[in-house]
Write an enzyme that holds these catalytic residues in place. Structure first.
Site, PDB file in Angstrom:
ATOM      1  N   GLU A 103       0.832  -1.218   0.000  1.00 18.38           N
ATOM      2  CA  GLU A 103       0.000   0.000   0.000  1.00 18.38           C
ATOM      3  C   GLU A 103       0.860   1.258   0.000  1.00 18.38           C
ATOM      4  O   GLU A 103       0.516   2.259  -0.634  1.00 18.38           O
ATOM      5  CB  GLU A 103      -0.950  -0.027   1.202  1.00 18.38           C
ATOM      6  CG  GLU A 103      -2.026  -1.093   1.044  1.00 18.38           C
ATOM      7  CD  GLU A 103      -2.899  -1.222   2.265  1.00 18.38           C
ATOM      8  OE1 GLU A 103      -2.346  -1.511   3.356  1.00 18.38           O
ATOM      9  OE2 GLU A 103      -4.116  -1.041   2.156  1.00 18.38           O
ATOM     10  N   GLU A 123      -3.741  -9.514   3.968  1.00 22.65           N
ATOM     11  CA  GLU A 123      -4.498  -9.161   5.171  1.00 22.65           C
ATOM     12  C   GLU A 123      -5.617 -10.149   5.508  1.00 22.65           C
ATOM     13  O   GLU A 123      -5.856 -10.459   6.658  1.00 22.65           O
ATOM     14  CB  GLU A 123      -5.086  -7.761   5.032  1.00 22.65           C
ATOM     15  CG  GLU A 123      -4.062  -6.637   5.104  1.00 22.65           C
ATOM     16  CD  GLU A 123      -3.445  -6.301   3.775  1.00 22.65           C
ATOM     17  OE1 GLU A 123      -3.525  -7.124   2.848  1.00 22.65           O
ATOM     18  OE2 GLU A 123      -2.860  -5.208   3.659  1.00 22.65           O
TER      19      GLU A 123
HETATM   20  N1  T1G Z   1       4.837  -7.475  11.799  1.00 24.69           N
HETATM   21  C1  T1G Z   1       5.638  -7.788  12.835  1.00 24.69           C
HETATM   22  N2  T1G Z   1       6.552  -8.793  12.811  1.00 24.69           N
HETATM   23  C2  T1G Z   1       6.650  -9.499  11.668  1.00 24.69           C
HETATM   24  C3  T1G Z   1       5.846  -9.238  10.526  1.00 24.69           C
HETATM   25  C4  T1G Z   1       4.907  -8.166  10.637  1.00 24.69           C
HETATM   26  N3  T1G Z   1       4.126  -7.821   9.618  1.00 24.69           N
HETATM   27  N4  T1G Z   1       6.183 -10.122   9.559  1.00 24.69           N
HETATM   28  C5  T1G Z   1       7.158 -10.891  10.064  1.00 24.69           C
HETATM   29  N5  T1G Z   1       7.441 -10.528  11.323  1.00 24.69           N
HETATM   30  C6  T1G Z   1       8.454 -11.114  12.187  1.00 24.69           C
HETATM   31  C7  T1G Z   1       8.139 -12.566  12.520  1.00 24.69           C
HETATM   32  O1  T1G Z   1       7.279 -12.632  13.651  1.00 24.69           O
HETATM   33  C8  T1G Z   1       9.526 -13.084  12.820  1.00 24.69           C
HETATM   34  O2  T1G Z   1       9.852 -12.605  14.112  1.00 24.69           O
HETATM   35  C9  T1G Z   1      10.413 -12.337  11.834  1.00 24.69           C
HETATM   36  O3  T1G Z   1       9.671 -11.163  11.457  1.00 24.69           O
HETATM   37  C10 T1G Z   1      10.733 -13.115  10.591  1.00 24.69           C
HETATM   38  O4  T1G Z   1       9.478 -13.572  10.073  1.00 24.69           O
HETATM   39  C11 T1G Z   1      -2.219  -1.865   6.877  1.00 24.69           C
HETATM   40  C12 T1G Z   1      -3.037  -4.001   8.224  1.00 24.69           C
HETATM   41  C13 T1G Z   1       7.475 -11.319   5.592  1.00 24.69           C
HETATM   42  C14 T1G Z   1       7.066 -13.424   4.272  1.00 24.69           C
HETATM   43  O5  T1G Z   1       0.918 -10.466   6.699  1.00 24.69           O
HETATM   44  O6  T1G Z   1       4.387 -13.292   5.765  1.00 24.69           O
HETATM   45  O7  T1G Z   1      -0.140  -4.747   6.569  1.00 24.69           O
HETATM   46  O8  T1G Z   1      10.166 -14.839  15.225  1.00 24.69           O
HETATM   47  O9  T1G Z   1       9.963 -16.002  10.384  1.00 24.69           O
HETATM   48  O10 T1G Z   1       9.813 -16.891   6.823  1.00 24.69           O
HETATM   49  O11 T1G Z   1      -3.385  -3.004   5.213  1.00 24.69           O
HETATM   50  O12 T1G Z   1       7.090 -12.977   7.958  1.00 24.69           O
HETATM   51  O13 T1G Z   1      12.128 -13.591  14.292  1.00 24.69           O
HETATM   52  O14 T1G Z   1      10.928 -12.698  16.333  1.00 24.69           O
HETATM   53  O15 T1G Z   1       8.006 -15.236   8.971  1.00 24.69           O
HETATM   54  O16 T1G Z   1      11.370 -15.012   5.957  1.00 24.69           O
HETATM   55  C15 T1G Z   1       0.503  -7.783   6.322  1.00 24.69           C
HETATM   56  C16 T1G Z   1       3.486 -11.321   7.514  1.00 24.69           C
HETATM   57  C17 T1G Z   1       0.285  -7.292   7.715  1.00 24.69           C
HETATM   58  C18 T1G Z   1       3.265 -10.343   6.362  1.00 24.69           C
HETATM   59  C19 T1G Z   1       8.923 -13.286   5.946  1.00 24.69           C
HETATM   60  N6  T1G Z   1       1.788  -8.438   6.235  1.00 24.69           N
HETATM   61  N7  T1G Z   1       4.831 -11.843   7.472  1.00 24.69           N
HETATM   62  O17 T1G Z   1       8.893 -14.675   6.140  1.00 24.69           O
HETATM   63  O18 T1G Z   1      10.391 -14.851   8.169  1.00 24.69           O
HETATM   64  S1  T1G Z   1      -1.297  -6.546   7.889  1.00 24.69           S
HETATM   65  C20 T1G Z   1       1.882  -9.758   6.455  1.00 24.69           C
HETATM   66  C21 T1G Z   1       5.158 -12.827   6.590  1.00 24.69           C
HETATM   67  C22 T1G Z   1      -1.181  -5.105   7.050  1.00 24.69           C
HETATM   68  C23 T1G Z   1      -2.257  -3.110   6.087  1.00 24.69           C
HETATM   69  C24 T1G Z   1      -2.447  -4.342   6.912  1.00 24.69           C
HETATM   70  C25 T1G Z   1       6.554 -13.357   6.705  1.00 24.69           C
HETATM   71  C26 T1G Z   1       7.496 -12.817   5.607  1.00 24.69           C
HETATM   72  P1  T1G Z   1      10.847 -13.491  15.057  1.00 24.69           P
HETATM   73  P2  T1G Z   1       9.402 -15.028   9.428  1.00 24.69           P
HETATM   74  P3  T1G Z   1      10.191 -15.433   6.723  1.00 24.69           P
END
Ligand code: T1G
Length: 693
Positions: A103, A123
């Protein structure tokens, strides 16, 4: 630490985000972006490049902030500041640009990506919807139907597909800063191009209705997908600013749903389970030996090959070895067909990193062995005695047993510290769950090696102590028994399956039993018969089916009939009379069950056994049990797992149910002391997760 900096560099300025591990849009990042845009505005630079340090461009909002009071600046306002800039801002993307990250990029005036970048709006997989312009800008960029598919599927798109769709402008080789700078030079004399200023595309109502139906079917009890779709459509009927407010309201509504809480819990539960013991260095595991080329051995071999490891598979004779090799090659051919593996890589893997042998001597220099032979203690002990003889000192010796005592297996060797359990789930190259069974003597660096292997294989590793069935199968046995007792008391397998699938499981216990084979449960009951407590009720009808050779799908009949007319199975009219006969023999007067009561019993058994497993320290924390049930047993993800569900349902209600059931069968319904303690003190399983996110 400064998470966003503005770097003036003559005619091109740089807005640089650096918020490890995934540049999530924390409050500090949002504030930093707003400040950087203001600094760019005041600077002499004509164009700015917005990019990120580290492994990925912004991967979304900071999920750990969800459920807490929102902190300004809010993301839509930050993105509005980017889009409103009088001078062009180019977003240069790499890694996985997801959710709010995409976004932000949509608010920029151009979007270029490094080759290999993935983008998406996931999301809905978190029980939410895009809440910072995704539902209003994306349709203006690529059309309503395509935007609706991207938003309601939550899937990731490769950079090339994203360019073809019109989400990205270009893909190039190089690093984000370089790719962004090259694009920025094209914008030195151009005015900003704002998606919000594009006309709303026409909506093909027929296509939209078809999508609505598809979303309703796919969502299966979830609320985010349909809500996201409707909010997008409604918003597009308004001026952009109104549409944005409409989107934000729908987003905040979803933020307050139990599904969102459950899905975020699941997200962190699966990441909190498998951490390497602090300060312990894993042993090498580049070269893996696998004993047994049956279904499990093949799947484990494919998973190890896909992780880049070198695999030597042992079978008892050349014919069996060749059969296993052919099956593994076929699995990899499937990956090539699905575009998951390049043909050249598949050929190199099978030629250089995979081999079979019939002599254990071929394992003399491997780093780690995974035994996947017949589930019989004597057979496994023989295998481990042989491994002890031939494997080099320090090699890790793992068993894939699904319920046998790993301590007993370890004792068959002179090196029990090197022995561990790696319980893969079939098909092992697809299922992400891996239970890591820690035996009494298992060394810490062997445990660290198992977790490191799991991470390399992309598995969700959950540590377990030694007991029959470890975590998942032990809990399965408990709730399956509760279902069987409901059958003995009057329910039908078909009603139980309907009640369980109505809760959100993809299949009910009797559909699962037919798929796995009724001989497995039969063999287990036979094995335990000699030591069974006389108070334990036996599902005699299940034995009758197995003894009649009705083993499920593989024989065309089990609890259901399977044939060309109904490949997925249809009720068998002979079943209920047979169950009625068993009830009469047992002197049971059948009674009616409601679906709710079946579900309550099923879940009470699942939660009670989970509490016992926690009390015995077989599982380290409740969220580990959630990860196991979510990834190994089809527990509905939008309910978060049995522990999260139990907290939401009410532990006091579950305890009251169990006390009621115990009046009729005290032996079957022995209340877990931990569950009773939590209920009596107003505690929750969440209190035992050790403060994990
Ligand atoms: N927020 C906070 N921490 C996050 C995070 C996030 N969005 N994504 C990953 N982490 C942390 C995770 O907990 C882990 O922490 C570390 O990063 C590595 O992640 C406004 C409301 C990006 C594909 O849904 O899909 O945006 O365990 O082990 O396998 O409209 O993380 O090391 O302490 O998964 O390489 C939308 C979610 C949010 C992406 C990387 N975004 N993340 O995968 O590493 S909603 C998502 C993932 C939003 C807007 C809306 C995956 C990754 P720790 P990992 P990875």
């Amino acid at each position: 630490m400064t998470v966003v900096t503005y770097e003036p560099a003559g005619e091109i300025g740089y807005i640089i985000v650096n918020n490890p591990p995934v540049n999530a849009l924390s409050a500090a990042v949002r504030k930093g972006l707003a400040d950087a845009v203001a600094a760019f505005t005041a600077d002499a630079a004509q164009v700015a490049v917005l990019y990120c340090e580290g492994r990925t461009f912004i991967a979304g909002a900071d999920i750990s902030e969800f459920g807490k009071p929102p902190v300004e600046p809010f993301l839509p306002d930050v993105i509005d500041a980017i889009e409103s800039s009088a001078k062009p801002i180019v977003a240069a993307l790499h890694g996985t640009v997801l959710g709010g990250g995409l976004e932000v990029a949509l608010g920029a005036h151009a979007r270029v990506a490094v080759a290999g970048t993935k983008v998406g709006l996931p999301e809905v997989t978190l029980g939410l919807m895009p809440g910072a312009g995704g539902t209003q800008r994306l349709p203006r960029a690529i059309g309503v139907e395509k935007a609706a598919e991207v938003i309601t599927s939550g899937r990731q798109l490769g950079a090339d597909e994203a360019v073809a769709m019109g989400i990205l402008d270009a893909v190039a080789d190089g690093d984000a800063r370089g790719v962004g700078t090259a694009e920025a030079r094209q914008w030195l004399t151009r005015a900003p191009r704002r998606l919000s200023e594009l006309p709303v595309p026409t909506i093909d109502t027929a296509a939209l209705d078809a999508l609505r139906a598809k979303v309703r079917n796919a969502a299966r009890g979830q609320v985010a997908q349909p809500r996201a779709l409707e909010a997008m459509i409604e918003g597009l009927t308004m001026p952009f600013a109104e549409g944005m407010k409409h989107e934000r309201k729908a987003f905040m509504d979803l933020m307050r749903t139990p599904e969102r809480a459950a899905l975020i819990h699941a997200f962190f539960a699966e990441r909190a389970s498998g951490t390497v013991p602090a300060g312990v260095t894993p042993r090498k595991f580049d070269r893996v030996g696998i004993i047994g080329g049956g279904t499990m051995g093949q799947g484990i071999a494919a998973s190890a090959l896909n992780a880049g490891l070198d695999v030597t598979l042992i079978e008892r004779d050349q014919a069996a070895a060749d059969k296993a090799a052919a099956a593994i090659g076929k699995m990899q051919d499937g990956a090539v067909k699905r575009g998951k593996l390049a043909q050249a890589d598949r050929d190199a893997m099978m030629t250089h990193r995979f081999r079979t042998a019939t002599d254990y001597a071929a394992l003399s220099d491997v780093d780690l062995v995974i035994e996947a032979v017949f589930e019989n203690m004597e057979v496994k002990q023989d295998v481990f005695r042989e491994l002890d003889r031939v494997c080099r000192p320090g090699a890790v010796l793992a068993t894939n047993t699904s319920y046998l005592d790993v301590n007993q297996i370890a004792q068959a060797t002179s090196r029990p510290a090197d022995v561990i359990g790696l319980h893969f789930f079939s098909p092992a190259n697809v299922m992400r769950l891996l239970e890591i069974i820690i035996a009494d003597a298992t060394a810490q660096d062997v445990l660290a090696t198992a977790f490191a292997l799991a991470k390399k294989m992309g598995k969700i590793a959950v540590p377990s102590g030694v007991c029959e069935g470890f975590i998942g199968n032990r809990i399965l046995s408990a709730y399956r028994t509760a279902a069987d007792y409901a059958i003995l008391d009057g329910a039908s397998p078909y009603q139980v399956d309907r009640a369980v699938t109505g809760f959100g499981f993809p299949m009910g216990p009797y559909q699962v039993g037919d798929l796995a084979g009724l001989d497995i449960g039969y063999a287990t009951r036979q094995r335990k018969a000699a030591t069974r407590d006389p108070r334990e009720r036996v599902p005699v009808f299940a034995d009758r089916l197995a003894e009649a050779g009705r083993l499920g799908r593989k024989t065309g009949r089990g609890d259901y009939i399977y044939d060309d007319q109904s490949p997925k199975g249809r009720p068998d009219p002979e079943l209920e009379p047979m169950v009625a006969e068993v009830r009469a023999e047992l002197g049971v007067t059948p009674r009616e069950f409601t679906d709710d009561e079946i579900r309550d019993r099923y879940m009470a058994a699942m939660v009670n056994e989970s509490a016992r497993i926690l009390d015995e320290q077989i599982a380290a924390k409740p969220s580990d049990i959630d990860a196991v049930l979510l990834h190994g047993y089809g527990f509905p993800r939008h309910k978060g797992g049995p522990m999260h569900w139990a907290d939401a349902y009410g532990l006091d209600r579950i305890v009251a149910n169990i006390r009621e059931y115990a009046k009729a069968d005290a032996y079957a319904w022995q209340l877990s002391p931990l569950l009773e303690r939590l209920a009596d003190t107003g505690g929750k399983f969440a209190d035992l997760n050790g403060g994990k996110k």
